[in-house]
Design an enzyme around this catalytic site. Structure first.
Site, mmCIF file in Angstrom:
data_model
loop_
_atom_site.group_PDB
_atom_site.id
_atom_site.type_symbol
_atom_site.label_atom_id
_atom_site.label_comp_id
_atom_site.label_asym_id
_atom_site.label_seq_id
_atom_site.Cartn_x
_atom_site.Cartn_y
_atom_site.Cartn_z
ATOM 1 N N LYS A 22 0.849 -1.196 0.000
ATOM 2 C CA LYS A 22 0.000 0.000 0.000
ATOM 3 C C LYS A 22 0.886 1.249 0.000
ATOM 4 O O LYS A 22 1.948 1.255 0.615
ATOM 5 C CB LYS A 22 -0.906 -0.025 1.235
ATOM 6 C CG LYS A 22 -2.036 0.990 1.221
ATOM 7 C CD LYS A 22 -2.978 0.798 2.421
ATOM 8 C CE LYS A 22 -4.081 1.849 2.458
ATOM 9 N NZ LYS A 22 -4.996 1.661 3.607
ATOM 10 N N SER B 271 -9.853 2.142 2.761
ATOM 11 C CA SER B 271 -8.928 2.865 1.912
ATOM 12 C C SER B 271 -7.970 1.948 1.154
ATOM 13 O O SER B 271 -7.362 2.393 0.175
ATOM 14 C CB SER B 271 -8.117 3.861 2.752
ATOM 15 O OG SER B 271 -7.326 3.168 3.713
ATOM 16 N N SER C 41 -10.450 -0.124 6.908
ATOM 17 C CA SER C 41 -9.800 0.072 5.613
ATOM 18 C C SER C 41 -9.169 -1.164 4.986
ATOM 19 O O SER C 41 -8.796 -1.139 3.816
ATOM 20 C CB SER C 41 -8.727 1.165 5.721
ATOM 21 O OG SER C 41 -9.330 2.425 5.649
#
Lengths: 488, 488
Positions: A68, A143, A167
């Site tokens: 990420k 997210s 997330s």
């Protein structure tokens, strides 16, 4: 796709036996990365020069993965999907990434996220919207949107994520894969771009519970750079997956799961909950006790507001380092530093983030702090206590994730505002962040041809137990290792 | 009408003696090379986390004990949020009074012009220093060496009534910090900085009654003790003049002012209504930690002898005067030098005469500290011994002292190399005396034993023959005896 749809153990076996090389895996993963990028826009950076490493006994060695973009990666662009850091190349690695690298993991791309993790849609990153690989008209949730999208599309067996409200676990559900965040502090946060420090967790998105266990076994560990990290050397998640769950006790919260709570329930919500109750039956078939419990509705309904107050407050302070003075594209042409910083922040942050900064600032102001911030902290404590009470009697709480399958992209972009009736159903995963509880989402079926998920959350430090329950339940269903249909 | 001044101090002192900074692994040392002692934490790169330096906490707790403060059960740190280019994170890690900092509600007894005074301490807290800025003609340059250096902030109640008292207290605290081994407390290195608050009230009113107090003015960033004195005297004069001219209500408002060294005046910066809201909240990255009774006891036991106790010991054990003792203990390193010399067996009074006389004047004249002083306690011990055992005369002693520092050579080698050894052997001196008497038959005739000066000529001859090395008193005694006998 020849290899990248396989599990970590399968790939390791192939590598060990010389049936495939790390180089071939990387090439395939990179090729898939470009395809998925074209279709779904999942990556900030694709590392075409990713190099193979020697294969060791570590299960992760030589296998590609995604990281990420809020993980600090030395020498490699790390943007947090924000314009404020659009050219930022860190000079140090996040501890969790160092550990993966040491295990022989090969990063092939950096995945798109909602800007700095603030957002639950996967639509607010500076490189644009991430599309759901099951249906391009829908979102991935966020997210960790790019990570979820890529793992579901079969780019590699796993990608890392971070989870402040849900997330990791929400996008996992929307993409039909597994999302796991371990107990707070089990994985060091050093080098993770912070959103809300007291709620931030690192974790992983995979296509099976075992893969999640393998990856987190390699990411976890006490870190001298993170005072909230703790020694988990006596925990071995992979070994804990026996599948034996007879006599385990699960509970679910009536105020969240009962269809009677939702007078205006959509057909999708109904189907989602009906499917969930069938999954509870499967749990019973596995020999687990499943009880319905009740938690004060007023307390539950306060949860989403608690999240807004605490996460926005911490975020506004955490992101005060983003001034463009030391790093980031410094604003030029101003004769004083205040205008310089204002210009950088005004241009760099999306309006959603700015809105949250205003909220965060407001609730911390001395005249408001008691009423909002301190009260939110008190309610947070009450919610954690309520869940800890459940853990006195139960191994885990099992609850449906979200109000159905992935939402369509034309829905409201900022998840801070929500339908009051379903807000708790949609946001209860935040309680896992309030308490730092180990929490895992696994796919549990389909609604409208789209995957939906179920979540299992246990007490702090009880990660082995939580994962084993998820592992057993996963084995009783047929969604393990599934690849998104459109991508296939 | 007369007025009483009410003066309070915020004394910031860098804990310069820790190895590393207070929340970072960077070296804590004064350096003239900019940006030499920095880690990512000090410049707030995304993903950094604070790690508390236990040594800094230990020092702070020790200071808290010496200030007779109460120590907390748990340690917390708080974020003080504000934007400034010298504050990379956009917040400073500090402590507020709720939860309580390292020390709260204590007092200090200090001496001022021969009287013992007491000032109440509101609190002592541990925080991190900001970077230092150099404001040039059209730019400002920032040096991050100082960012994150541990800083102790001591807040007094407004118990000082004059600039003398405030400065005497600051000098007292400076020696306390030095004796505790916490800080060099060198204001030339910017290690001590003060904020001063000053108000005046009619002397006929009761100072215990808060409603009688005048308007408080805070003066920020006064960086020398001389500055504190001048600034207090200036403010008292300014406020008194305003009272007398009837402009007190308009000229003296509750505000923050700045001390301008060049003009010797204070200049208004901002008023109370413009006060910054720092939005304090507890730092989530530092788990609260318990201060065990065992650790606190250990710290209490390790408190070293302070200046006041040392002074009394010098008076009572060494028989030094109060005046000399005060001079010796004023700087810990001077006092240490003295003690080390005495430990080698030197008579305390002689050591004191050298330290307070020759050595201090040498340091002052050359504007250097004892650390930069070539002579060691060992050398001073040797020098005094050379004089005591009459190897050299005390006049030669002073020459050796000068040569030692000038040529960076040990006193023993100087005496040896320069052939400065006195002739103390009685038979050698007698031989020379006899030689002189044999040569000076004419002069003996005019010798008058009643005239003390008559001997000088003969001694002069002895010195001429020995090139000044004959022990003067032995030569004198022997010559007088022989001459007196001869002329009887």
């Amino acid at each position: 796709m020849k290899y990248m749809n396989k599990s970590i153990e399968e790939l390791h076996e192939l590598l060990k036996n010389g049936e495939v090389t790390s180089k071939e895996l990387i090439e395939e993963s990179l090729e898939l990365s470009h395809e998925v990028q074209d279709k779904y826009n999942a990556f900030v950076t694709i590392l075409d020069d990713a190099k193979e490493v020697p294969i060791t006994d570590n299960l992760l060695s030589g296998i590609p993965c995604g990281i990420k973009d809020n993980y600090s990666t030395k020498g490699i662009l790390s943007t947090g999907s924000s314009n404020t850091l659009k050219d930022y190349v860190p000079f140090f690695d996040a501890t969790a990434y160092t550990k993966l690298k040491d295990a022989g993991a090969i990063m092939v791309n950096k995945t798109v996220m909602d800007e700095f993790g603030m957002g639950g849609t996967g639509t607010t990153g500076h490189t644009g919207v991430v599309l759901n690989p099951w249906d391009k008209t829908r979102m991935c949730a966020g997210s960790s949107a790019g990570s979820a999208c890529a793992v579901a599309a079969g780019v590699y067996p796993y990608a890392t994520g971070s989870d402040t409200g849900d997330s990791i676990r929400k996008p996992a559900a929307y993409c039909g894969i597994v999302g796991y965040k371990p107990t707070y502090g089990m994985i060091s946060r050093y080098g993770l771009f912070p959103f809300a420090s007291s709620l931030d967790h690192l974790g992983v998105l995979t296509r099976s519970v075992k893969d999640a266990a393998i990856v987190v076994d390699n990411m976890k560990g006490i870190d001298k750079n993170d005072m909230t990290s703790w020694d988990s050397s006596n925990i071995n998640l992979t070994k804990a997956l026996t599948g034996d769950v007879k006599g385990k006790k699960l509970c679910f919260v009536r105020e969240i799961t009962d269809l009677d709570n939702y007078k205006n329930a959509s057909p999708e919500l109904k189907a989602h909950l009906e499917n969930y109750y069938k999954v509870l039956e499967k749990c019973k078939e596995l020999g687990m006790e499943v009880d319905e419990v009740s938690v004060d509705r007023t307390l539950l309904n306060a949860s989403a507001s608690v999240y807004v107050v605490i996460s926005c407050a911490e975020a506004t302070s955490n992101m005060s380092n983003l001034t463009g003075i030391i790093f980031g594209p410094r604003s030029e042409g101003f004769d004083n530093w205040i205008d310089m910083v204002k210009d950088y922040r005004t241009k760099g942050f999306s309006s959603l983030i700015k809105r949250r900064f205003v909220i965060g600032s407001y609730v911390l102001q001395s005249q408001n702090q008691e009423r909002y911030f301190r009260n939110a902290q008190r309610v947070r404590r009450l919610l954690v206590d309520a869940w800890k009470d459940l853990f006195k009697k139960y191994d885990a709480v099992i609850l449906p994730v979200g109000i159905g399958p992935a939402k369509h992209l034309d829905a409201d972009k900022d998840m801070l505002s929500n339908d009051l009736e379903t807000v708790t159903l949609d946001e209860h995963l935040q309680i896992g962040n309030y308490g730092g509880f180990p929490s895992i989402t696994i796919p549990d079926g389909f609604v409208d041809g789209m995957p939906v998920g179920v979540n299992i959350t246990g007490n702090c430090y009880d990660d082995e137990n939580v994962l084993n329950i998820a592992y057993a339940l996963e084995g009783a269903m047929e969604y393990k290792n599934q690849i998104a249909k459109e991508a296939e | 009408m007369g007025y009483i001044a009410m003066i309070g101090l915020e004394m910031h002192c860098e804990a310069s003696e820790t190895n590393t900074k207070v929340f970072s692994g960077a070296r804590n040392s004064y350096s003239v090379t900019p940006n030499e002692n920095i880690r990512p934490v000090d410049m707030a790169f995304p993903g950094i986390l604070p790690v508390v330096n236990k040594e800094a906490v230990r020092m702070a707790l020790m200071a808290s004990m010496v200030l007779n403060c109460k120590q907390p059960k748990y340690m917390y740190f708080e974020r003080k949020n504000y934007y400034y280019p010298d504050l990379p994170k956009g917040y400073q890690l500090t402590q507020e009074t709720k939860p309580i900092p390292v020390g709260i509600y204590g007092y200090v007894d200090y001496e001022c012009n021969g009287d013992t005074k007491r000032v109440r301490v509101n609190n002592l807290h541990l925080e991190e220093d900001a970077a230092s800025s150099d404001h040039l003609y059209d730019t400002t340059i920032i040096d991050y060496n100082r960012a994150g250096v541990p800083l102790l902030e001591l807040v007094t109640e407004p118990d000082f009534r004059s600039a003398d008292e405030a400065v005497a207290f600051l000098e007292h605290m400076r020696t306390v910090y030095q004796y505790l081994g916490i800080s060099e407390a060198d204001s030339k290195k910017g290690q001590i900085r003060c904020d001063v608050n000053i108000s005046i009230m009619d002397e006929s009113l009761d100072p215990e009654e808060p409603s009688n107090w005048g308007t408080k003015v805070e003066v920020k960033n006064v960086n020398s003790f001389g500055g504190v004195r001048d600034c207090i005297n200036y403010e008292i004069k300014r406020q008194t003049k305003a009272k007398e001219e009837g402009t007190y209500d308009t000229d003296v408002i509750q505000q923050t002012r700045r001390w301008d060294e060049e003009s010797g005046t204070t200049i208004g910066m901002r008023s109370k209504v413009d006060a910054i809201d720092y939005k304090y909240f507890v730092e989530p990255n530092i788990p609260k930690f318990k201060l065990t009774d065992e650790w606190l006891d250990e710290i209490r036991k390790s408190i070293p002898e302070l200046a006041y106790d040392r002074k009394n010991r010098y008076i009572n054990e060494y028989g030094l005067s109060e005046y000399d003792s005060n001079i010796l203990v004023k700087e810990k390193k001077i006092s240490d030098f003295f003690e080390d010399t005495v430990k080698l067996g030197t008579d305390p009074k002689e050591a004191c005469n050298w330290v307070n006389g020759m050595i201090l004047s040498y340091l002052n004249y050359n504007m250097i500290t004892i650390d930069e002083f070539y002579m060691t306690p060992d050398m001073l011990h040797d020098l005094i011994k050379l004089i005591d055992d009459k190897t050299i005369s005390s006049k030669q002693g002073k020459e050796v002292f000068a040569k030692c520092l000038e040529e960076k050579k040990e006193p023993v080698s100087i005496v040896k190399d320069e052939g400065m050894m006195q002739i103390t052997d009685e038979s050698s001196i007698e031989a020379i005396v006899d030689e002189v008497l044999a040569e000076q038959a004419e002069a003996i005739k005019t010798y008058d034993p009643a005239n003390p000066k008559a001997l000088d000529y003969f001694i002069g001859q002895v010195m001429k023959k020995t090139r000044g090395k004959a022990n003067p008193s032995t030569a004198y005694k022997m010559m007088k005896e022989k001459l007196d006998n001869m002329t009887k």
